[in-house]
Design a protein around this motif. Structure first.
Motif, mmCIF file in Angstrom:
data_model
loop_
_atom_site.group_PDB
_atom_site.id
_atom_site.type_symbol
_atom_site.label_atom_id
_atom_site.label_comp_id
_atom_site.label_asym_id
_atom_site.label_seq_id
_atom_site.Cartn_x
_atom_site.Cartn_y
_atom_site.Cartn_z
ATOM 1 N N GLY A 44 6.259 7.013 -4.492
ATOM 2 C CA GLY A 44 6.613 8.380 -4.875
ATOM 3 C C GLY A 44 6.438 9.378 -3.753
ATOM 4 O O GLY A 44 6.704 10.566 -3.941
ATOM 5 N N LYS A 45 5.965 8.905 -2.603
ATOM 6 C CA LYS A 45 5.681 9.827 -1.516
ATOM 7 C C LYS A 45 6.347 9.362 -0.222
ATOM 8 O O LYS A 45 6.698 8.199 -0.070
ATOM 9 C CB LYS A 45 4.176 9.931 -1.300
ATOM 10 N N THR A 46 6.480 10.314 0.695
ATOM 11 C CA THR A 46 6.956 9.985 2.030
ATOM 12 C C THR A 46 5.867 9.212 2.780
ATOM 13 O O THR A 46 4.685 9.527 2.661
ATOM 14 C CB THR A 46 7.296 11.279 2.807
ATOM 15 N N VAL A 47 6.269 8.200 3.516
ATOM 16 C CA VAL A 47 5.333 7.375 4.275
ATOM 17 C C VAL A 47 5.679 7.460 5.755
ATOM 18 O O VAL A 47 6.856 7.331 6.123
ATOM 19 C CB VAL A 47 5.399 5.901 3.809
ATOM 20 N N ASP A 48 4.670 7.693 6.594
ATOM 21 C CA ASP A 48 4.859 7.605 8.037
ATOM 22 C C ASP A 48 4.647 6.141 8.417
ATOM 23 O O ASP A 48 3.522 5.636 8.383
ATOM 24 C CB ASP A 48 3.871 8.507 8.772
ATOM 25 N N LEU A 49 5.730 5.460 8.766
ATOM 26 C CA LEU A 49 5.658 4.022 9.012
ATOM 27 C C LEU A 49 4.826 3.647 10.236
ATOM 28 O O LEU A 49 4.384 2.501 10.341
ATOM 29 C CB LEU A 49 7.065 3.449 9.186
ATOM 30 N N LEU A 50 4.622 4.580 11.163
ATOM 31 C CA LEU A 50 3.886 4.203 12.372
ATOM 32 C C LEU A 50 2.432 3.842 12.059
ATOM 33 O O LEU A 50 2.009 2.719 12.354
ATOM 34 C CB LEU A 50 3.982 5.310 13.430
ATOM 35 N N ALA A 108 8.818 9.242 9.351
ATOM 36 C CA ALA A 108 8.678 9.517 7.916
ATOM 37 C C ALA A 108 9.866 8.959 7.162
ATOM 38 O O ALA A 108 11.029 9.262 7.461
ATOM 39 C CB ALA A 108 8.573 11.028 7.682
ATOM 40 N N VAL A 109 9.581 8.107 6.176
ATOM 41 C CA VAL A 109 10.645 7.467 5.393
ATOM 42 C C VAL A 109 10.359 7.631 3.907
ATOM 43 O O VAL A 109 9.223 7.849 3.482
ATOM 44 C CB VAL A 109 10.784 5.970 5.732
ATOM 45 N N GLY A 110 11.410 7.524 3.134
ATOM 46 C CA GLY A 110 11.315 7.498 1.685
ATOM 47 C C GLY A 110 11.983 6.242 1.166
ATOM 48 O O GLY A 110 12.644 5.512 1.898
ATOM 49 N N PHE A 111 11.808 5.989 -0.143
ATOM 50 C CA PHE A 111 12.310 4.752 -0.734
ATOM 51 C C PHE A 111 13.277 5.021 -1.886
ATOM 52 O O PHE A 111 13.679 4.137 -2.585
ATOM 53 C CB PHE A 111 11.127 3.918 -1.241
ATOM 54 N N ARG A 166 0.811 -1.218 0.000
ATOM 55 C CA ARG A 166 0.000 0.000 0.000
ATOM 56 C C ARG A 166 0.846 1.270 0.000
ATOM 57 O O ARG A 166 0.308 2.358 -0.167
ATOM 58 C CB ARG A 166 -0.928 0.004 1.219
ATOM 59 N N PHE A 167 2.142 1.150 0.239
ATOM 60 C CA PHE A 167 2.995 2.342 0.251
ATOM 61 C C PHE A 167 3.003 2.978 -1.137
ATOM 62 O O PHE A 167 3.043 2.272 -2.147
ATOM 63 C CB PHE A 167 4.440 1.995 0.607
ATOM 64 N N ASP A 168 2.992 4.296 -1.178
ATOM 65 C CA ASP A 168 3.153 5.017 -2.437
ATOM 66 C C ASP A 168 4.632 5.331 -2.595
ATOM 67 O O ASP A 168 5.183 6.166 -1.865
ATOM 68 C CB ASP A 168 2.340 6.312 -2.410
#
Length: 416
Positions: free
Chosen positions: A147-153, A413-416, A143-145
């Motif tokens: 292209g965007k920052t994801v808050d892993l919590l 907040a993480v990026g890929f 479900r992670f996008d």
């Protein structure tokens, strides 16, 4: 005092009294600086803001967790009382849950409750969940996008353990967000400096949580299934069963403990691993390496930093420190895990360390009943996350919540 004294910390060596505001930003962002100073000054001290003696040496904490002269059950009455004789009518629902919680009870009642509940949490039972945890971790990552920052919590760390424990219990998984909300409001009761508003929210949450579970207990009595709630209903020990109040309290404890600490530990672990730099695959090269990495995460940045106990008799806890019956002591798990007398280079993240151990799950009769499940969830979720996203990186500097003695991030907040 030495110039190495952390800002805001005042320690009197003669009396071993400490003044340190647990809400001070510098402290809750990095308590290990204060712990390092205290390890050099005194592992035992009277923390004035809390009003009781605290112990942060690994051997002391490990010993006192097992010492039956101390326990969780308040000899004066309800656990976590704000004062004997003080009106607690606004906490009737919360106190009703606590009064039957195995975490707040001692033998023989504790022994009976734990024996009945423990059957679902032995390692061989938990190991059967590994494929489900891996599938769920992958679903959440899908479900992670990218292209965007994801808050892993909220995107990963929270839904995984609450989904697993809800499925184990046999309650609707779609209730996950509500279960989390009730849990957060109840757990706030244990944070330093709570207010009347926090107490009333916790009491309301406890009442709603209990009503929700009583409904599902009634349903399971009519239609038993292959779930933990059905097991708790049918389980017997020497002819005795759990009462409905005990069942509700035990289930709330399992739900709260089954995700609260795991969420914090997942966030802390991802942060700890990313802080090491380099190729993260080195931490997950084999099942043994993965298990060792999780153990070091548990030691290096634990989610629970203080566990309190009541004295049951006059006891000299350490040379010159005598506590009276009914008095509280604080066991500093996070500090103990960084004791230089117990660990070589305690501030270094070393999964391969030969002195690997921790007190993050406690010890003795109150050792965390969900430890096998938490370890499995951490092993599977962290390995899956970093295998799927080996270039994972921090998108912003993580900040910890002002919730000592719980220790967890506000966001990750993480990026890929």
């Amino acid at each position: 005092m030495s110039k190495l004294t952390p800002p805001g910390l005042v320690f009197d060596p003669a009396t071993r009294h400490l003044r340190l505001d647990p809400h001070k930003h510098a402290f809750f962002q990095n308590p290990y600086e204060a712990y390092a100073f205290l390890h050099g000054a005194s592992n035992a001290f009277f923390w004035e803001e809390f009003g009781f003696w605290c112990f942060g040496g690994f051997d002391d904490v490990n010993r006192l967790l097992r010492d039956r002269r101390f326990g969780r059950q308040n000899p004066a009455g309800i656990p976590d009382s704000r004062g004997i004789g003080q009106d607690r009518s606004h906490l009737r629902a919360f106190d009703g849950i606590e009064a039957n919680s195995m975490l707040e009870l001692e033998p023989p009642v504790h022994t009976r409750l734990r024996t009945l509940v423990n059957r679902a949490f032995v390692s061989r039972q938990v190991e059967r969940l590994r494929p489900r945890v891996e599938a769920l971790a992958n679903q959440l990552i899908d479900r992670f996008d990218p292209g965007k920052t994801v808050d892993l919590l909220p995107a990963f760390a929270a839904p995984l353990p609450v989904t697993i424990i809800a499925e184990m219990l046999g309650v609707p998984v779609e209730m996950g967000p509500q279960l989390l909300d009730w849990s957060h409001q109840m757990v706030a009761m244990y944070i330093h400096g709570r207010t009347r508003e926090i107490e009333e929210m916790a009491n309301r949450a406890a009442g709603e949580f209990a009503d929700f579970l009583r409904f599902h207990v009634t349903e399971r009595r009519k239609n038993p299934g292959d779930d933990l709630l059905s097991l708790l209903i049918s389980a017997q020990e020497d002819g005795q069963k759990l009462s409905e109040d005990e069942m509700v309290s035990s289930t709330i404890l399992l739900l709260n403990a089954g995700h609260e600490a795991t969420v914090h530990q997942t966030g802390n672990a991802v942060r700890s691993i990313l802080m090491q730099g380099g190729d993260v695959s080195r931490f997950f090269g084999s099942p043994e390496a993965t298990a060792a990495t999780v153990e070091e995460c548990l030691r290096f940045d634990a989610p629970l930093h203080m566990f309190t106990r009541y004295a049951y008799q006059e006891t000299e806890v350490a040379p010159g420190i005598i506590v009276q019956p009914g008095q509280t002591i604080g066991l500093l798990l996070g500090m103990a895990n960084h004791d230089p007398r117990a660990f070589a280079e305690p501030q270094a993240f070393r999964p391969d360390r030969p002195d690997q151990k921790n007190v993050s799950f406690g010890a003795g009769i109150h050792f965390c009943i969900g430890a096998p499940l938490a370890r499995l969830e951490l092993q599977v979720s962290l390995k899956t996350l970093f295998e799927r996203h080996p270039k994972l990186h921090l998108a912003e500097r993580p900040s910890f919540r002002d919730t000592y003695h719980f220790h967890g991030l506000e966001r990750l907040a993480v990026g890929f």
